[in-house]
Structure formats: C-alpha cells, structure tokens
Design an enzyme around this catalytic site. Structure first.
Site, PDB file in Angstrom:
ATOM      1  N   ASP A  63       0.793  -1.238   0.000  1.00 12.99           N
ATOM      2  CA  ASP A  63       0.000   0.000   0.000  1.00 12.99           C
ATOM      3  C   ASP A  63       0.823   1.286   0.000  1.00 12.99           C
ATOM      4  O   ASP A  63       0.262   2.363  -0.251  1.00 12.99           O
ATOM      5  CB  ASP A  63      -0.964   0.065   1.196  1.00 12.99           C
ATOM      6  CG  ASP A  63      -2.063  -0.970   1.132  1.00 12.99           C
ATOM      7  OD1 ASP A  63      -2.181  -1.649   0.086  1.00 12.99           O
ATOM      8  OD2 ASP A  63      -2.802  -1.119   2.123  1.00 12.99           O
ATOM      9  N   ASP A 115      -8.876  -6.953   9.664  1.00 11.26           N
ATOM     10  CA  ASP A 115      -8.384  -5.755   8.983  1.00 11.26           C
ATOM     11  C   ASP A 115      -8.519  -4.509   9.855  1.00 11.26           C
ATOM     12  O   ASP A 115      -7.913  -3.489   9.558  1.00 11.26           O
ATOM     13  CB  ASP A 115      -9.175  -5.515   7.692  1.00 11.26           C
ATOM     14  CG  ASP A 115      -9.011  -6.630   6.690  1.00 11.26           C
ATOM     15  OD1 ASP A 115      -7.879  -7.096   6.503  1.00 11.26           O
ATOM     16  OD2 ASP A 115     -10.025  -7.049   6.095  1.00 11.26           O
TER      17      ASP A 115
END
EC number: 3.2.1.-
Length: 329
Positions: free
Chosen positions: A148, A300
């Site tokens: 990311d 998450d």
C-alpha cells in the site's frame, strides 16, 4: 491489515556445504543450475495463527503457505536479521521457498489501522532494511515490499497526513538493497480498484521497480484474480513505455474467492469475502503466480465485527470459509 504472527518456531541449524568438482565451462555443455524457486514448493509455516487454531482452521487455512510479515514493532533493528534468518532457515530445511512481506516504511497506512510503526526517519528505515537484507542474503526468498505504500503516498485523491518526504527514495533503497541479496522482490502496486493509476508506472520507476523482479497486487484486498491480471499488465505496459522491460507480477489470492458487493469498495472485513485460490508459482508469461500474503482469519480493523488489525478472529475465518459464524474471536 497488519498480520502479527509473532511466535516463531525454533529453527533447526543446518550447515551448507559447497561442493566443487572444478570449473565448468560452456565447452562441456553443462547448464547452470535451475533456480530452486522454479522447482520447489512454497514454505508452510506451522507457527501461523490458523495452524495453531487446529481443526478446520488448520486444515483449510493453516496448511497453506502464507507470507511471514517482517514488521519493525515486532522485529527491530537489533532483532530483525536473526528473525529473518530463522524463518528462512526453517524454509531451507524443509526444501521450500520462503515468502516474506517487508512492512516498515515510516508513515505507513496513513495513520490508520496499521500505523504503529517505531521507524520515523529515512536513516532509521535504511538501517532496518540493511539488517533485513543481511538476514535474506543467499536464501532465494520471495519478498513483497511495503504493501500500500506507493499507491497511498502517490495518491492525489486521498490525503495522507503521515506521508514522509522522500518516500520514493526510501522505497528505491529498499528495492535495490533487498534485490541484491538474491531475493525476488515485488514492489507493491495496490490493486485494480485503486484508481486512478495512469501515473503509477512513473511512481514505480521512481521507487526502484527496475531493481526488483516486479510488482505485487491485491495485497490484503479482495479483487478478482482476472481483474488483477489485467491491472498488472496495464502497469507493465506503462513500465515498458518508460524503458523498463521484463518485469513480473504476483497476486494475493488469500481472500478474493467471493464476488465483491455492488459498491465493491468495502475493504475492512467484508462479509462477502471468501478464501481464494491456493498459492502457487506458475511462471506463465509475466505472471509468476498466486500468493497468500494477508493471513485469512486475521482482522483488517474495527469494522464488520472485527477486533484490532492483525488479530485472529474465529468468526472472520468462518466467513471466509463459508461456515456458520461462531460468534466469537
């Protein structure tokens, strides 16, 4: 999205003997030895959370190869070298290929779920990466580099308050340093639904993809494999236009076995997610293969019933496996 599999197995010490029968040249027709990553399977680590849970979690998730996440809050500059050596040594003893994810760049995750990073400056990061590299040297590992980071830091649409100055140079240093160990490094490039990405090839160039084997996509996300292949090839065409050729890609299929919801943007423990195709290196054109980078069953973040990012949760694993939810973590 941060796996925190911190319990490591004790490695069995193995001495490697280099046997030499004298110089071999082209005249005798001998071929160089084939890279072991092309012939041996991926390492299955019995210390992964799903394996430790036993039962169906162990059988359906734990016995599948998953990446070992190298994170500075667990393995600092004084410990990371030995930790990487231990993990890769276990893989070598099993005659399997180790898979690691390096996740420690300052400012990662833009202050969100995985922001607990003790590395604050470029010099600190470079010192840590050097120690990771010393642990990797000669191991023939696969390394996913900084999930990311590049798409988050390069985005004009979403503000990133923790974006560090000089982040391309940090990624470039990591890509070059880790690749010099002989590892196959895949610089993370986000996923197919992370738009726009027309400028992403230039950011990949600035971040040192030319030193790496290629790119990774879909890490900790849920996009269908077909979409990810098309996305990766788009980026590789963009790199080719910049004079960077021959790059490969891998796709994280750990949780992309379901059909995304109508909006398709839910990325925190989505209820529709399912485990995807098992990891395997296939070497089909530019596609090196599938990996399980995110650990199925680990949260998450605090949405859709999840606990803190990286924590194991039974009912999240139940969802991914299509089981009735247990109702507990």
């Amino acid at each position: 999205m941060l796996p925190r599999s911190l319990v490591r197995a004790c490695a069995t010490s193995a001495a490697l003997a280099l046997l030499s029968a004298g110089p071999v040249g082209a005249a005798d027709g001998a071929r160089p030895p084939q890279d072991p990553r092309r012939t041996q399977g991926l390492f299955v680590d019995a210390t992964m959370p799903a394996y430790q849970q036993g039962g169906a979690y162990q059988q359906r998730i734990g016995t599948v190869s998953q990446s070992f996440w190298v994170i500075p809050e667990a393995y600092g500059v004084d410990a990371v070298r030995s930790t990487v050596q231990e993990y890769t040594g276990n893989a070598s003893a099993a005659r399997r290929t180790p898979v690691l994810t390096v996740y420690g760049i300052p400012g990662r995750d833009c202050g969100r779920y995985s922001s607990g990073n003790p590395l604050r400056t470029a010099p600190e990061y470079r010192a840590w990466i050097r120690q990771v590299a010393r642990g990797l040297r000669g191991t023939k590992a696969l390394v996913v580099l900084e999930p990311d980071a590049l798409p988050l830091f390069s985005s004009d649409l979403a503000a990133c308050p923790t974006r560090p100055s000089g982040w391309p140079a940090m990624l470039r240093f990591a890509s070059r340093t880790l690749s010099r160990t002989g590892a196959w490094v895949y610089l993370d490039a986000g996923h197919s639904d992370w738009t726009p990405y027309e400028a992403r090839p230039r950011f990949l160039e600035a971040a040192g993809v030319q030193f790496a084997r290629g790119i990774s996509t879909n890490v900790s996300n849920f996009r269908p494999t077909a979409d990810e292949k098309a996305y990766a090839l788009t980026l590789l065409r963009g790199l080719k236009a910049l004079g960077i050729r021959g790059k490969k890609y891998v796709v994280d299929t750990s949780r992309n076995g379901g059909t995304p919801s109508a909006g398709g943007h839910d990325a925190i423990n989505p209820t529709w997610a399912r485990v995807g195709a098992r990891p395997r290196l296939v070497f089909e054109g530019a596609f090196d293969g599938r990996l399980w980078i995110k650990h199925p069953g680990e949260s998450d973040g605090y949405e859709n019933g999840g606990p803190a990012a990286g924590q194991w949760c039974d009912f999240l694993a139940d969802r991914l496996l299509g089981f009735p939810e247990s109702g507990t973590c």
